[in-house]
Design a protein around this motif. Structure first.
Motif, PDB file in Angstrom:
ATOM      1  N   GLU A 458       0.861  -1.489   0.162  1.00 47.74           N
ATOM      2  CA  GLU A 458      -0.073   0.470  -0.071  1.00 47.74           C
ATOM      3  C   GLU A 458       1.171   1.636   0.342  1.00 47.74           C
ATOM      4  N   ASN A 459       1.711   1.006   0.984  1.00 48.61           N
ATOM      5  CA  ASN A 459       2.760   2.690   0.910  1.00 48.61           C
ATOM      6  C   ASN A 459       3.933   2.781  -0.459  1.00 48.61           C
ATOM      7  N   PHE A 460       3.788   1.660  -0.698  1.00 45.63           N
ATOM      8  CA  PHE A 460       4.464   1.713  -2.273  1.00 45.63           C
ATOM      9  C   PHE A 460       3.879   2.637  -3.877  1.00 45.63           C
ATOM     10  N   LEU A 461       1.805   2.190  -3.748  1.00 50.34           N
ATOM     11  CA  LEU A 461       1.651   2.535  -4.367  1.00 50.34           C
ATOM     12  C   LEU A 461       0.941   3.451  -4.250  1.00 50.34           C
ATOM     13  N   MET A 462       1.460   4.636  -2.589  1.00 49.33           N
ATOM     14  CA  MET A 462       0.914   5.434  -2.433  1.00 49.33           C
ATOM     15  C   MET A 462       2.014   7.044  -2.965  1.00 49.33           C
ATOM     16  N   ASP A 463       2.905   5.858  -3.592  1.00 50.20           N
ATOM     17  CA  ASP A 463       3.510   7.374  -4.550  1.00 50.20           C
ATOM     18  C   ASP A 463       3.683   7.142  -5.865  1.00 50.20           C
ATOM     19  N   HIS A 464       2.377   6.715  -6.247  1.00 50.69           N
ATOM     20  CA  HIS A 464       1.740   6.906  -7.515  1.00 50.69           C
ATOM     21  C   HIS A 464       1.274   8.417  -7.399  1.00 50.69           C
ATOM     22  N   PRO A 465       1.747   9.056  -8.285  1.00 53.22           N
ATOM     23  CA  PRO A 465       0.941  10.786  -7.841  1.00 53.22           C
ATOM     24  C   PRO A 465      -0.569  10.063  -8.640  1.00 53.22           C
ATOM     25  N   PRO A 498      -6.055   0.588 -14.133  1.00 51.22           N
ATOM     26  CA  PRO A 498      -5.898  -0.454 -13.736  1.00 51.22           C
ATOM     27  C   PRO A 498      -5.027  -0.551 -14.209  1.00 51.22           C
ATOM     28  N   ALA A 499      -4.445  -0.830 -15.749  1.00 53.31           N
ATOM     29  CA  ALA A 499      -3.486  -1.315 -16.246  1.00 53.31           C
ATOM     30  C   ALA A 499      -2.450  -0.473 -16.407  1.00 53.31           C
ATOM     31  N   ASP A 500      -2.402   0.600 -16.498  1.00 55.69           N
ATOM     32  CA  ASP A 500      -1.493   1.748 -16.221  1.00 55.69           C
ATOM     33  C   ASP A 500      -0.805   1.747 -14.578  1.00 55.69           C
ATOM     34  N   VAL A 501      -1.461   1.541 -13.569  1.00 56.29           N
ATOM     35  CA  VAL A 501      -0.923   1.379 -12.411  1.00 56.29           C
ATOM     36  C   VAL A 501      -0.612   0.318 -12.582  1.00 56.29           C
ATOM     37  N   ILE A 502       0.048  -1.251 -12.671  1.00 50.74           N
ATOM     38  CA  ILE A 502       0.197  -2.227 -12.861  1.00 50.74           C
ATOM     39  C   ILE A 502       1.514  -2.129 -13.458  1.00 50.74           C
ATOM     40  N   LEU A 503       1.668  -1.766 -14.719  1.00 48.21           N
ATOM     41  CA  LEU A 503       2.579  -1.037 -15.845  1.00 48.21           C
ATOM     42  C   LEU A 503       3.757  -0.461 -14.694  1.00 48.21           C
ATOM     43  N   TRP A 504       3.283   0.809 -13.719  1.00 46.46           N
ATOM     44  CA  TRP A 504       4.064   1.538 -13.389  1.00 46.46           C
ATOM     45  C   TRP A 504       5.162   0.671 -12.336  1.00 46.46           C
ATOM     46  N   ALA A 505       4.116  -0.028 -11.459  1.00 45.96           N
ATOM     47  CA  ALA A 505       3.915  -0.782 -10.303  1.00 45.96           C
ATOM     48  C   ALA A 505       5.322  -1.968 -11.170  1.00 45.96           C
ATOM     49  N   LYS A 510      10.885  -0.589  -6.507  1.00 46.03           N
ATOM     50  CA  LYS A 510      10.994  -0.415  -5.398  1.00 46.03           C
ATOM     51  C   LYS A 510      10.872  -1.508  -4.368  1.00 46.03           C
ATOM     52  N   ILE A 511      10.233  -2.798  -4.981  1.00 46.06           N
ATOM     53  CA  ILE A 511       9.718  -3.941  -3.853  1.00 46.06           C
ATOM     54  C   ILE A 511       9.637  -5.153  -5.391  1.00 46.06           C
ATOM     55  N   SER A 512       9.612  -6.224  -3.909  1.00 43.78           N
ATOM     56  CA  SER A 512      10.198  -7.559  -4.619  1.00 43.78           C
ATOM     57  C   SER A 512       8.930  -7.605  -5.887  1.00 43.78           C
ATOM     58  N   LYS A 513       9.725  -8.273  -6.547  1.00 39.91           N
ATOM     59  CA  LYS A 513       8.223  -8.499  -8.026  1.00 39.91           C
ATOM     60  C   LYS A 513       7.658  -9.565  -7.096  1.00 39.91           C
ATOM     61  N   PHE A 514       7.570 -10.335  -6.712  1.00 40.33           N
ATOM     62  CA  PHE A 514       6.834 -11.344  -5.842  1.00 40.33           C
ATOM     63  C   PHE A 514       5.372 -10.234  -4.997  1.00 40.33           C
ATOM     64  N   PRO A 517       1.495  -6.046  -6.689  1.00 35.91           N
ATOM     65  CA  PRO A 517      -0.291  -6.643  -6.666  1.00 35.91           C
ATOM     66  C   PRO A 517      -0.679  -6.728  -8.074  1.00 35.91           C
ATOM     67  N   ARG A 518      -1.140  -8.290  -8.209  1.00 39.76           N
ATOM     68  CA  ARG A 518      -1.837  -8.829  -9.845  1.00 39.76           C
ATOM     69  C   ARG A 518      -2.469  -8.368 -10.328  1.00 39.76           C
ATOM     70  N   GLU A 519      -4.072  -7.855  -8.993  1.00 39.45           N
ATOM     71  CA  GLU A 519      -4.492  -7.083  -9.997  1.00 39.45           C
ATOM     72  C   GLU A 519      -5.178  -5.509  -9.197  1.00 39.45           C
ATOM     73  N   VAL A 520      -5.164  -5.319 -10.099  1.00 34.49           N
ATOM     74  CA  VAL A 520      -5.374  -3.256  -9.961  1.00 34.49           C
ATOM     75  C   VAL A 520      -7.481  -3.287  -9.967  1.00 34.49           C
TER      76      VAL A 520
END
Length: 553
Positions: A458-465, A498-505, A510-514, A517-520
């Protein structure tokens, strides 16, 4: 210890804070409120104390011993806190957003013999009243402070006092023979079972309130505390801030509801100094249209769920200075704090805010917290290594731990297994002694044998503007057992998908691939409790019901 048995000891009760404040500075503004009739109400400490004592004499004449409160953050709530205590009774303040059957259960469990209720919520007591017609309701109209049953009761109590010598607070219970006597019963949210009644004593609230005075910096000779009531007063008794703000003769700015334009108006025009709020509330406040940098700093105690470094950066830019605390209903709210260290000034901004977002060390009125290895036999307590890597459960001991669960000996025994209070929160222990929460035990996602902290994702995702809020839950996966799914809300007008967020992730790394999130799924609003905590149970249930045709990594 009996009152008066020692010259050098007095029993501790926070009820005395009100009469003390009124005696020192009677004309200081105690309460500012926009009523339900849109009138601005201002009351001095003299008025506040007189009204609360009137209520106390009314309750004492009626012989009421267990008084429920069902209200928003109104002056009547504050007056009830002190008036009930002054009458020598116990208050049971509960969440007005609960379902009628839950409210009925709690008031029955607490054995209330009177309920003070805001006019807006009287109807939710219909089920309780059918079952208990002998329990009277005292309805507050929240209008002018003159009319309505609650105000009439205060007037009646004042007349009782006048007829018996006009004793005021000197004729009421501002100190108690036994400081470990019960003062309030504060109920847990009951997300997985029936709510539990957490017993607070006079002594524990006194010490928790003074701890908040120190840790949140409520007192200053040159700037009066102006505290905004965003945090519900019913939630762990407002983390004991009703007593803490009163102790420093601060002004209580009451709010019937969380209204972001109104909050910004008060912050700007009333020059507020302090408030408490969950990370979610602070995020929405930062994204409000009215948000702008304030000329004077506002101290914001942030707790209820782990915040992100990105949130603290946003708040600081607006001069909302975060004081990061952590605690439970069972600890009267804050029991740890992230203490800012001067050497952090030299760190890169993102690292500095990450340090501020840790849960930190035990507060001044508490003992140091511990993090222990999970999975050991009950009562066996072994510390994890202080390496910031090994995960364990946070446990507490000392003055800020609640007395017990009301009428639940078995739950109390489990809570205090091994002589320490168990939190159920998982954390790491850093070399500098600070703790950092990773998750609730039930929220850890186990994917392919790896433990994934939903908080870290969650904290990682919060970096998205474009993301305002994020909540991550585990969903069933045939290959991995579980994989993370993210529910997010985005800034108004955003075109992100959602696809944009997954591509950004995938590209952020910053975090390990495993852990990614596999779904958004983008939703309009995350389900929350009345205190701003995200209801992950609701999201897990929704994830199980939805088809798995969302964009995947």
């Amino acid at each position: 210890m009996e009152l008066g048995s020692c010259v050098n000891v007095h029993t501790l009760s926070p009820t005395q804070f009100l009469s003390r404040a009124a005696g020192i500075e009677p004309e200081a503004t105690a309460i500012h409120h926009v009523s339900s009739s849109k009138n601005i109400i201002r009351r001095s400490y003299k008025d506040f104390a007189r009204r609360a004592s009137g209520l106390a004499y009314f309750l004492r004449r009626g012989g009421f011993q267990r008084v429920g409160i069902l209200a928003t953050n109104t002056p009547a709530f504050l007056e009830s806190i002190f008036g009930i205590a002054g009458a020598g009774a116990v208050n049971v303040a509960i969440n007005y957003r609960l379902q009628p059957d839950e409210i009925k259960y709690i008031f029955e469990h607490a054995e209330v013999d009177m309920i003070i209720v805001d006019h807006e919520f009287a109807h939710v007591l219909n089920d309780f009243r059918l079952a208990h017609p002998h329990v009277p309701l005292l309805v507050d109209s929240d209008t002018d402070g003159i009319s309505g049953p609650f105000d009439m009761a205060i007037s009646e109590g004042q007349a009782i006092d006048l007829q018996n010598g006009d004793m005021g607070w000197s004729g009421l219970e501002t100190q108690v023979p036994q400081e470990d006597a019960m003062l309030t019963i504060s109920y847990t949210s009951g997300t997985t079972s029936r709510p539990k009644g957490v017993v607070y004593t006079h002594r524990s609230i006194y010490l928790a309130a003074l701890s908040n005075v120190i840790e949140s910096g409520l007192y200053s000779d040159n700037r009066r505390c102006k505290y905004l009531w965003i945090l519900p007063m019913f939630h762990a008794m407002g983390w004991t801030f009703p007593w803490a703000v009163t102790a420093v003769r601060g002004t209580h700015y009451c709010l019937r509801k969380v209204d972001y334009p109104q909050i910004w108006s008060l912050l700007i025009h009333e020059q507020l100094t302090h408030f408490c709020a969950a990370p979610t509330v602070n995020r929405l406040l930062c994204h409000a249209k009215q948000a702008k940098r304030l000329p004077n700093p506002v101290s914001v105690t942030v707790a209820a769920s782990p915040p992100s470094a990105a949130l603290f950066e946003q708040m600081t830019a607006l001069n909302l200075n975060p004081v990061h605390a952590y605690g439970l209903t069972e600890t009267h709210g804050p029991i740890t704090r992230a203490y800012y260290m001067p050497q952090w000034d030299k760190l890169p901004a993102n690292v500095r805010y990450q340090m501020m977002a840790r849960q930190g060390h035990g507060v001044v009125a508490a003992l140091p917290v511990r993090v222990i290895k999970p999975g050991l036999p009950e009562g066996e307590l072994v510390d994890v290594q202080r390496n910031g890597q090994e995960i364990g459960e946070i446990i507490f001991q000392g003055n800020l731990c609640a007395h017990s669960y009301y009428k639940d000996k078995e739950a109390t025994r489990k809570l205090f297994a091994g002589g320490w209070m168990h939190s159920g929160d998982l954390a790491v222990w850093h070399p500098d002694g600070a703790i950092q929460i990773l998750d609730r035990a039930k929220d850890i996602i186990i994917s392919g044998g790896e433990n994934i902290s939903s908080v870290a994702v969650e904290n990682f995702l919060m970096d998205h503007p474009d993301i305002i809020e994020a909540s991550v839950v585990g969903v069933t996966d045939e290959k991995w057992g579980e994989t993370p799914k993210a529910y997010i809300t985005v800034v108004p007008g955003s075109k992100v998908t959602p696809a944009d967020v997954i591509l950004w992730a995938r590209n952020k790394s910053k975090i390990s691939k495993f852990m990614m999130p596999r779904e958004v799924e983008i939703i309009s609003e995350l389900p929350k409790t009345s205190t701003g905590k995200i209801k992950k149970k609701v999201l897990r249930e929704a994830a199980r019901k939805t088809s798995r045709n969302l964009p995947k990594l």
